[in-house]
Scaffold this active site. Structure first.
Site, PDB file in Angstrom:
ATOM      1  N   ASP A  31       1.905  -8.593  88.340  1.00 13.08           N
ATOM      2  CA  ASP A  31       1.943  -9.771  87.064  1.00 13.08           C
ATOM      3  C   ASP A  31       2.884 -10.557  87.022  1.00 13.08           C
ATOM      4  O   ASP A  31       4.236 -10.078  87.246  1.00 13.08           O
ATOM      5  CB  ASP A  31       1.922  -8.833  85.709  1.00 13.08           C
ATOM      6  CG  ASP A  31       2.050  -9.808  84.493  1.00 13.08           C
ATOM      7  OD1 ASP A  31       1.479 -11.044  84.684  1.00 13.08           O
ATOM      8  OD2 ASP A  31       2.235  -9.315  83.570  1.00 13.08           O
ATOM      9  N   ASN A  33       3.635 -13.532  84.994  1.00 20.18           N
ATOM     10  CA  ASN A  33       3.911 -14.056  84.042  1.00 20.18           C
ATOM     11  C   ASN A  33       4.000 -13.026  82.859  1.00 20.18           C
ATOM     12  O   ASN A  33       4.173 -13.558  81.605  1.00 20.18           O
ATOM     13  CB  ASN A  33       3.207 -15.009  83.843  1.00 20.18           C
ATOM     14  CG  ASN A  33       1.666 -14.684  83.527  1.00 20.18           C
ATOM     15  OD1 ASN A  33       1.297 -13.660  83.953  1.00 20.18           O
ATOM     16  ND2 ASN A  33       0.814 -15.729  83.031  1.00 20.18           N
ATOM     17  N   ASP A  35       2.102 -11.045  81.209  1.00 17.77           N
ATOM     18  CA  ASP A  35       1.158 -10.880  79.967  1.00 17.77           C
ATOM     19  C   ASP A  35       0.410  -9.368  80.470  1.00 17.77           C
ATOM     20  O   ASP A  35      -0.681  -9.417  79.713  1.00 17.77           O
ATOM     21  CB  ASP A  35       0.009 -12.219  80.058  1.00 17.77           C
ATOM     22  CG  ASP A  35      -0.609 -12.307  81.385  1.00 17.77           C
ATOM     23  OD1 ASP A  35      -0.378 -11.453  82.130  1.00 17.77           O
ATOM     24  OD2 ASP A  35      -1.377 -13.159  81.631  1.00 17.77           O
ATOM     25  N   ASP A  39      -2.069 -11.295  88.613  1.00 17.79           N
ATOM     26  CA  ASP A  39      -2.575 -12.739  88.823  1.00 17.79           C
ATOM     27  C   ASP A  39      -2.295 -13.020  90.244  1.00 17.79           C
ATOM     28  O   ASP A  39      -1.557 -12.402  91.094  1.00 17.79           O
ATOM     29  CB  ASP A  39      -1.871 -13.439  87.881  1.00 17.79           C
ATOM     30  CG  ASP A  39      -0.411 -13.187  87.798  1.00 17.79           C
ATOM     31  OD1 ASP A  39       0.303 -13.320  88.929  1.00 17.79           O
ATOM     32  OD2 ASP A  39       0.109 -12.923  86.622  1.00 17.79           O
ATOM     33  N   ASP A 108     -14.642 -12.438  97.287  1.00 18.79           N
ATOM     34  CA  ASP A 108     -15.845 -11.783  96.829  1.00 18.79           C
ATOM     35  C   ASP A 108     -16.690 -12.308  95.901  1.00 18.79           C
ATOM     36  O   ASP A 108     -16.399 -13.039  94.958  1.00 18.79           O
ATOM     37  CB  ASP A 108     -14.965 -10.316  95.978  1.00 18.79           C
ATOM     38  CG  ASP A 108     -15.933  -9.172  95.696  1.00 18.79           C
ATOM     39  OD1 ASP A 108     -17.113  -9.372  95.727  1.00 18.79           O
ATOM     40  OD2 ASP A 108     -15.484  -8.087  95.631  1.00 18.79           O
ATOM     41  N   ASP A 210     -21.110  -9.178  97.252  1.00 17.05           N
ATOM     42  CA  ASP A 210     -21.325  -8.102  96.203  1.00 17.05           C
ATOM     43  C   ASP A 210     -23.001  -7.852  96.311  1.00 17.05           C
ATOM     44  O   ASP A 210     -23.823  -8.653  96.151  1.00 17.05           O
ATOM     45  CB  ASP A 210     -21.085  -8.545  94.802  1.00 17.05           C
ATOM     46  CG  ASP A 210     -21.206  -7.456  93.878  1.00 17.05           C
ATOM     47  OD1 ASP A 210     -20.403  -6.459  93.894  1.00 17.05           O
ATOM     48  OD2 ASP A 210     -22.053  -7.727  92.879  1.00 17.05           O
ATOM     49  N   GLU A 264     -21.813  -5.931 100.911  1.00 17.70           N
ATOM     50  CA  GLU A 264     -22.000  -4.561 100.056  1.00 17.70           C
ATOM     51  C   GLU A 264     -23.267  -3.676 100.102  1.00 17.70           C
ATOM     52  O   GLU A 264     -24.050  -4.470  99.806  1.00 17.70           O
ATOM     53  CB  GLU A 264     -21.508  -4.593  98.644  1.00 17.70           C
ATOM     54  CG  GLU A 264     -21.116  -3.307  98.073  1.00 17.70           C
ATOM     55  CD  GLU A 264     -21.094  -3.232  96.367  1.00 17.70           C
ATOM     56  OE1 GLU A 264     -20.634  -2.408  96.030  1.00 17.70           O
ATOM     57  OE2 GLU A 264     -21.699  -4.136  95.989  1.00 17.70           O
ATOM     58  N   HIS A 338     -12.585  -0.141  94.196  1.00 16.01           N
ATOM     59  CA  HIS A 338     -12.351  -0.204  93.008  1.00 16.01           C
ATOM     60  C   HIS A 338     -13.549   0.388  92.041  1.00 16.01           C
ATOM     61  O   HIS A 338     -13.489   0.483  90.879  1.00 16.01           O
ATOM     62  CB  HIS A 338     -12.180  -1.660  92.782  1.00 16.01           C
ATOM     63  CG  HIS A 338     -13.630  -2.549  93.009  1.00 16.01           C
ATOM     64  ND1 HIS A 338     -14.001  -2.444  94.292  1.00 16.01           N
ATOM     65  CD2 HIS A 338     -14.519  -3.110  92.157  1.00 16.01           C
ATOM     66  CE1 HIS A 338     -15.309  -3.330  94.316  1.00 16.01           C
ATOM     67  NE2 HIS A 338     -15.511  -3.404  93.050  1.00 16.01           N
ATOM     68  N   ASP A 339     -14.544   0.894  92.717  1.00 14.05           N
ATOM     69  CA  ASP A 339     -15.675   1.622  92.240  1.00 14.05           C
ATOM     70  C   ASP A 339     -15.751   3.176  92.404  1.00 14.05           C
ATOM     71  O   ASP A 339     -16.638   3.896  92.111  1.00 14.05           O
ATOM     72  CB  ASP A 339     -17.073   1.106  92.803  1.00 14.05           C
ATOM     73  CG  ASP A 339     -17.264  -0.314  92.386  1.00 14.05           C
ATOM     74  OD1 ASP A 339     -16.831  -0.897  91.469  1.00 14.05           O
ATOM     75  OD2 ASP A 339     -17.949  -1.007  93.398  1.00 14.05           O
TER      76      ASP A 339
HETATM   77  C1  GLC Z   1     -20.603  -3.907  92.897  1.00 14.02           C
HETATM   78  C2  GLC Z   1     -18.983  -4.027  92.833  1.00 14.02           C
HETATM   79  C3  GLC Z   1     -18.898  -3.353  91.063  1.00 14.02           C
HETATM   80  C4  GLC Z   1     -19.643  -4.089  90.061  1.00 14.02           C
HETATM   81  C5  GLC Z   1     -21.287  -4.391  90.657  1.00 14.02           C
HETATM   82  C6  GLC Z   1     -21.854  -5.595  89.863  1.00 14.02           C
HETATM   83  O1  GLC Z   1     -21.115  -2.883  93.004  1.00 14.02           O
HETATM   84  O2  GLC Z   1     -18.421  -3.631  93.559  1.00 14.02           O
HETATM   85  O3  GLC Z   1     -17.605  -3.385  90.873  1.00 14.02           O
HETATM   86  O4  GLC Z   1     -19.729  -3.745  88.955  1.00 14.02           O
HETATM   87  O5  GLC Z   1     -21.450  -4.671  92.040  1.00 14.02           O
HETATM   88  O6  GLC Z   1     -21.675  -6.595  90.394  1.00 14.02           O
HETATM   89 CA    CA Z   2      -0.381 -12.320  84.581  1.00 15.72          CA
END
Ligand code: GLC
Ligand code: CA
Length: 568
Positions: A31, A33, A35, A39, A108, A210, A264, A338-339
């Protein structure tokens, strides 16, 4: 078409085969700034740090304008930057600074659905006569209730949502704020190609696409029997014309730029997967399949005595199958994103006695396999699952809406919360741990998602100074991979394939051969290399000294021990 063919010696070299793709979840990285939200300027600030680790390619999770129902995976303007993350000037600077360091940047793009706030959908939902109506997928009310379709994130589980002005239901395989686009419309496809060109013209180096198998589905929407799971997937994805669309996208856009693409590939088996990436088909460069992510759900532990909570035999088999299936295409490797939970929590152990060792072992795995490694920011520190205990601590729409659904249906919410501690997506989204201060050096304001309390120990500042840290091990492994092209291009062959504790493989190149031996378990293990290792050179290992190899017979491995040998 060939399936399961070994790679030919004519395999083309490419930068995206040699690189490691470092994934940044922009909300959680840095981060700038104060908040409490990461970013773009925060990322720019840290480019020297990343470059110093040997990182050459960045993948940013969506940074486009979005109401953030699903943290950017619901895009309301594909040509604007999300204000939380900064401005277009900030983006241009980030791109310029990335390139100035000889690094590359992948974006992405979410092309299966938009946000329900996207101007296309705002128009579409006003009337059936609106020109944008056809951009989405509808079921008219006069045909009765639509055949049930399950939604991933909906709090009622239903993928249809009624829209009164059009007297019809729209389809949303994800949340109801994420209506699915109609890829059968040539206008939709043309709009999408324009968006791709917009970013490529700015100079980005490629895309992660995605949920790409979902863009084509059976839009006649027949009644299906959901008890026949997983046979119902063809109705959701991998549908008619998928490969025509991908080929068209390649012809219209990708082939005209120096860029790379990775799709993906959720729910895509090797028998289907090779079609996305076979070079002669001219579709995508790589497919990010779910082989490892899905492993625990489908298989039980091989033997509880190994202490491995999933089937290592299944994991090995799966990678071997994919390796063969890609033929002259190119594989991908990852253990977290991230999933998914943090890789050390899921595939290693985050217990204090094993965290460092198992994180290093998994690092060796990802960086010595055949295929482009996708690396989630923070795994190089050994970051672990946070394991929230209360629903209020979660931000993720997936976790929150599932919880609501259970509440509504009288399900077991306690059990659900226990499961989420292991598999909840927010485990991998907590702020990057820069140092041991209050908010881990991520921000001076309270972060949008809680910082893992172990940041006092697991953090970049401390690990940079410790030669034995997970971070410095990662750096060594990255350098090693760069210095040994046969670790990139050499073929892959399992060794001691039936060993339930040890994942071992040969990489045979044109110059040198390598053997990676990894004990995936918290117990001692025996491994039979079936070859004389006394002359082999250990290049990397995660214990102070490698095991003693005899002329023949098995070697003894300590818990989570990993060794990379260069063979004589
Ligand atoms: C993909 C992304 C996931 C998102 C989903 C819907 O699986 O990695 O984070 O929630 O698509 O876009
Ligand atoms: Ca920020």
């Amino acid at each position: 078409m060939p399936i399961f063919t070994p790679p030919s010696p004519a395999l083309q070299k490419a930068w995206w085969k040699e690189t490691i793709v470092y994934q940044i979840y922009p909300r959680s990285f840095k981060d700038s700034n104060d908040d409490g939200i990461g970013d773009l300027n925060g990322i720019t600030e840290k480019l020297d740090y990343l470059h110093g680790l040997g990182i050459e390619t960045l993948w940013l999770n969506p940074i486009f304008a979005s109401p953030n129902a699903d943290n950017g995976y619901d895009i309301s303007d594909y040509r604007q930057i999300m204000p939380d993350f900064g401005t277009m000037e900030d983006f241009d600077r980030l791109l310029k600074e990335t390139h100035a360091r000889g690094m590359r940047l992948l974006l992405d793009l979410v092309l299966n659905h938009t946000s329900d706030q996207h101007p296309w959908f705002c128009e579409a939902r006003t009337s059936r006569e609106n020109p944008y109506y056809d951009y989405y997928l509808w079921w008219p009310e006069e045909q009765g209730h639509p055949p049930y379709r399950k939604s991933h994130f909906d709090e009622k589980g239903d993928a249809w949502c009624y829209n009164a002005p059009t007297r019809s239901y729209y389809l949303h395989y994800f949340a109801r704020q994420q209506p699915d686009l109609n890829w059968q419309s040539p206008k939709v496809r043309a709009e999408i190609y324009d968006i791709l060109r917009f970013w490529l013209d700015k100079g980005v180096d490629g895309f992660r696409l995605d949920s790409i198998p979902y863009i084509a589905k059976d839009t006649s929407f027949p009644e299906i029997d959901l008890r026949k799971y997983p046979d119902v997937f063809p109705y959701y994805s991998l549908g008619p014309h998928l490969h025509d669309y991908l080929h068209e996208m390649n012809r219209e856009v990708f082939s005209r730029y120096d860029c790379t693409t990775v799709g993906e590939g959720s729910k895509t088996a090797p028998e289907e997967g090779w079609k996305f990436i076979a070079p002669e088909r001219q579709e995508l460069d790589m497919l990010y399949h779910f082989g490892a992510a899905d492993i625990r759900n489908e298989t039980e532990a091989d033997d509880p005595a190994t202490g491995i909570p999933y089937s290592l035999l299944a994991l090995k088999r799966m990678y071997a199958e994919w390796d063969a299936a890609v033929g002259d295409g190119w594989p991908t490797i990852y253990l977290g994103n991230h999933d998914q939970p943090r890789m050390v929590s899921r595939f290693g152990s985050d217990a204090p006695e094993w965290r460092d060792l198992s994180a290093k072992m998994l690092t060796m795995f990802l960086l010595t396999m055949r295929g482009t490694p996708y690396w989630l920011a923070g795994d190089e520190l050994g970051m672990t699952n946070i394991r929230f205990t209360r629903i209020e601590e979660y931000d993720d729409i997936d976790t929150r809406n599932h919880y609501r659904k259970l509440l509504r249906e009288g399900g077991d919410t306690e059990q659900f919360l226990r499961e989420q501690q292991e598999i909840g997506r927010d485990n991998a989204r907590t702020p990057y741990q820069w140092d041991g201060t209050l908010y881990a050096g991520f921000s001076t304001a309270k972060p949008w998602l809680r910082v893992n309390p172990n940041h006092t120990e697991v953090n970049a500042a401390r690990e940079l100074c410790d030669p034995d840290s997970v971070l410095n091990f990662f750096r060594r492994a990255v350098t090693l991979r760069k210095g040994h092209p046969d670790l990139v291009y050499g073929s892959f062959r399992l060794v001691d394939a039936d060993n339930p504790q040890v994942f071992a493989y040969l990489r045979e190149g044109t110059g040198r051969n390598y053997l990676t031996v990894l004990n995936f378990s918290p117990k001692a293990a025996r491994f039979d290399p079936k070859t004389d290792l006394t002359e082999a050179m250990p290049l990397l290992h995660n214990y102070p000294a490698p095991p003693i190899a005899e002329k023949e017979g098995p070697i003894e491995l300590r818990p989570y021990e990993g060794i990379l040998y260069r063979l004589a």
